[in-house]
Design an enzyme around this catalytic site. Sequence first.
Site: not given
Length: 510
Positions: A104, A185, A209
Amino acid sequence: MDICSLLLLFLASFFVASSGTCDAFSIQEASVYDIQIAFKQNLLTSRELVKFYLAKIRELNPNLKGIIEVNPDALFEAEKADKERQVNSYVPLPYLHGIPVLLKDLIATKDKLNTTAGSFALLGSVVPRDAAVVLKLRQAGAIILGKASLSEWANFRSLTAPSGWSGRGGRGKNPYVLSANPCGSSSGSAISVAANMAALSLGTETDGSILCPASFNAVVGIKPTVGLTSRSGVIPISPRQDTVGPICRSVADAVYVLETIAGYDSNDANATREASKYIPTDGYIQFLKINGLAGKRLGIVRNPFFSFITDSELTLAFEQHFRTLRQKGAVLVDNLEVPNISVILNSTSSGEATALLSEFKLSINAYLEDLVISPVRSLTDIIAFNQKFSDLEMLDKLGQIILLSAEATNGIGSEEKKATLNLEKLSRDGFEKIMRDHKLDALVTPSPFCAPILAIGGYPGITVPAAYDTTGVPRGICFGGLKGSEPKLIEIAYGFEQATKIRKPPTFLL
Ligand SMILES: *[C@@H]1O[C@H](CO)[C@@H](O)[C@H](O)[C@H]1NC(C)=O
Ligand SMILES: *[C@@H]1O[C@H](CO)[C@@H](O)[C@H](O)[C@H]1NC(C)=O
Ligand SMILES: *[C@@H]1O[C@H](CO)[C@@H](O)[C@H](O)[C@H]1NC(C)=O
Ligand SMILES: *[C@@H]1O[C@H](CO)[C@@H](O)[C@H](O)[C@H]1NC(C)=O
């Protein structure tokens, strides 16, 4: 593992120098275990593996937007791993050796890749060092494939931005139903492993997330106990809630990653010292047990979550799964309710919003000050950057209300302390109470509804693919537990996965 690798494994156990070949090996959907067997049998090199993913990224990523940057050194790192494997052909190498991992874009790497939270504001910044979890991956011989897209600033900028959108990454798409929400996310991490653009990925979670995107992209997400994995070098929201964990196609793959990244780190000393006492001496792999559900006590929370699920396919699937869990030996305690759940689900009334806003300001400022070079050095600078480059960052359309609210805070004062104490009380009198009262090993909900319950107390959870709704959008099932209960959660999640095998590769429906 396919029949072919099974056969080769069987042969290998008799013939040490077995030179079996097997051209049926397919990288698509391959697990860590499959890949390691293929390496051993000389059916595959890391170079071929990386080339496969780079080709997939070229083919699919222009549409799916799961990846922001590809590591220009990935092939070079793969060749290095191949050489190490040749030299060490009789030495067992770490599980992830030679296997590419996508990160990420919150997770810092000190290499040619940028680390930007998806924002143009951090483009060109230089981090002081690899994030601690990245260092552990590199030490295990894993290859950093690139940076995954995400909801910008881990969804801590705007209340109206679509999930999976960032200035740099655009909007990530759900590979199952392209018009559907990929959830965030850690959207790009989930999209990319789901679509076989990467073998493995890391996401981060403050509140949902990891669990949410994994659920909506038919992959497995592990949200570890806060502090089990170091957050140093990870663009933060809250040291109280942030955690780094794997998003992968199977429970076993995610556990191999967790095994590699968990542990003490002097740059996140307090939290990792506290949580590392939970790590079993012999690690986590031993809990991948086929009969992992036997004797487990699972608390089923329907209210209010089942009223949020109206799709008939999902309702049917969950009822079927509850029967399967029983058949596999679990004891189900049904119709539990988490005390004060309506308060927990409303971040304003729980105090979560108050706590996160001031924690974010303090921790993002500390992260930015620690950078070697950066166009922005404070939250104030980020806000000004977004105003200056409003077109790039779509400021007129999406705003930055969360950043502005955080900017208005002034440290951890009495309001914030009160909020944090309330979150602790909600956990103690809510989740912890029903876990203890009913002697539960895990709480079970459709994903991602477990997320806020686990988030506010720093508890771990695992989501496993469970169903596809009538339009084809995936849904996971969440198993949440008390701090340090990863061994039990892994047994339960693996037992469920092996009994159901719901994951299938995406079909890119419009
Ligand atoms: C990192 O960002 C710079 C622009 O600042 C760009 O030139 C470079 O290509 C980026 N790195 C990667 C690996 O994409
Ligand atoms: C770590 O814990 C010590 C002792 O409780 C405390 O003084 C220190 O401020 C903590 N450090 C951080 C970074 O929270
Ligand atoms: C939880 O609910 C009880 C009764 O409904 C209430 O008395 C208590 O104040 C609530 N606790 C929190 C932390 O909101
Ligand atoms: C959440 O709680 C706040 C304050 O208690 C209240 O004003 C707000 O309407 C609630 N939001 C929802 C969606 O119920």
